[in-house]
Design an enzyme around this catalytic site. Structure first.
Site: not given
Length: 308
Positions: A133, A158
């Site tokens: 919702c 990384c």
């Protein structure tokens, strides 16, 4: 967090004022007071008033605050509740958290934390038995006729640094850090760092094919990390920091192979692997959009022009 990171963060602090928060292909405007009330302060718009409640165009709903794709129009259905309803989300795009009221489950954008609404289970509206919702003011909409999206997955050390530089490209809609190429479902960062799962730190890029293409992304990938290093980038050492292209189509593989051959012709001893893409597991929230949130610059990535 990573080896030597405490030292490098201190070095980066002096550059904080220079750091720029890059957009991800979507340029958010300043939020209105009503949007702030809902998105930042977890409010709720009045039922039956949102622009996407009675709205049935085909396309993709994205986060108004950061532009991350959240829901495809095929997930939308009419629940009669007064707010846009969806029975599924784009994988990894929506995070569920306990609501402050102690009863409901809040849903937020997994990338930036913007409040979307609440999720409800077991109502029987669709076969998925799920209802997101969502407040209309928390979203924007991209029609299918306007944007065609595709994805690319790269591992180059990384994921913080790879994400930082890939987001700077025009046409990039979102970049998500995560794990791929291992043997365990839904691994944690600690498990990946323990080198027991075989995963690589990677990024999944969603891009607008009318504004950029896979070759442009792949070139940038090869120019923001050192593709000659084996299982390392800068001070980060380990198989999770390997250089790897995870392709999802034969065309993506061919483009990556072409670029690798160009680099080899230039004398680079390329160590980058080419691997069919498997399941991409989004990383923990604290890894997403890391450098922009911290206001620091990447410590083990930088741009080096390698293609003409």
């Amino acid at each position: 967090m990573k080896k030597y990171i405490f030292v490098l963060v201190l070095i980066c602090i002096k550059f904080t004022a220079m750091a720029q928060t890059s957009d991800n292909g979507y340029t958010p405007r300043e939020l209105t007071e009503e949007e702030k009330r809902v998105i930042l302060h977890k409010g709720t718009e009045r039922p039956f008033t949102g622009k996407f409640y009675d709205f049935n165009e085909k396309g993709t709903y994205i986060c108004k605050q950061c532009g991350t794709p959240l829901y495809y129009s095929s997930f939308k259905f009419d629940s009669g509740c007064g707010w846009p309803s969806f029975d599924d989300e784009i994988k990894g795009a929506v995070k569920r958290v306990p609501d402050a009221d102690g009863n409901r489950t809040e849903i937020v954008c997994a990338n930036c934390g913007a409040h979307l609404g609440h999720v409800f289970l077991g109502e029987g509206f669709t076969s998925k038995n799920t209802r997101h919702c969502v407040n209309s003011v928390s979203m924007e909409f991209i029609p299918d006729k306007e944007v065609k999206m595709d994805t690319a997955i790269f591992a180059g050390g990384c994921f913080w640094g790879v994400e930082y530089y890939m987001k700077k490209l025009d046409g990039v809609i979102s970049v998500e850090s995560g794990y791929i190429g291992g043997t365990k479902d839904d691994p944690t960062y600690e498990e990946v760092c323990a080198k027991n799962t075989g995963h690589a730190e990677a990024v999944r890029i969603t891009y607008d094919t009318s504004k950029t293409d896979y070759e442009t992304l792949a070139k940038r990938f090869f120019e923001i990390h050192d593709p000659t290093h084996v299982d390392r980038q800068g001070p980060d050492i380990g198989e999770q920091y390997r250089s790897e292209v995870f392709y999802s189509t034969p065309e993506q593989k061919q483009i990556a192979e072409k670029l690798i051959n160009q680099l080899k012709t230039k004398g680079y001893k390329v160590a980058t692997r080419l691997t069919p893409a498997t399941i991409f597991w989004p990383a923990e929230d604290y890894h997403q959009n890391y450098y922009a949130r911290k206001g620091t610059l990447p410590y083990c990535h930088g741009y080096t022009k390698r293609f003409d």
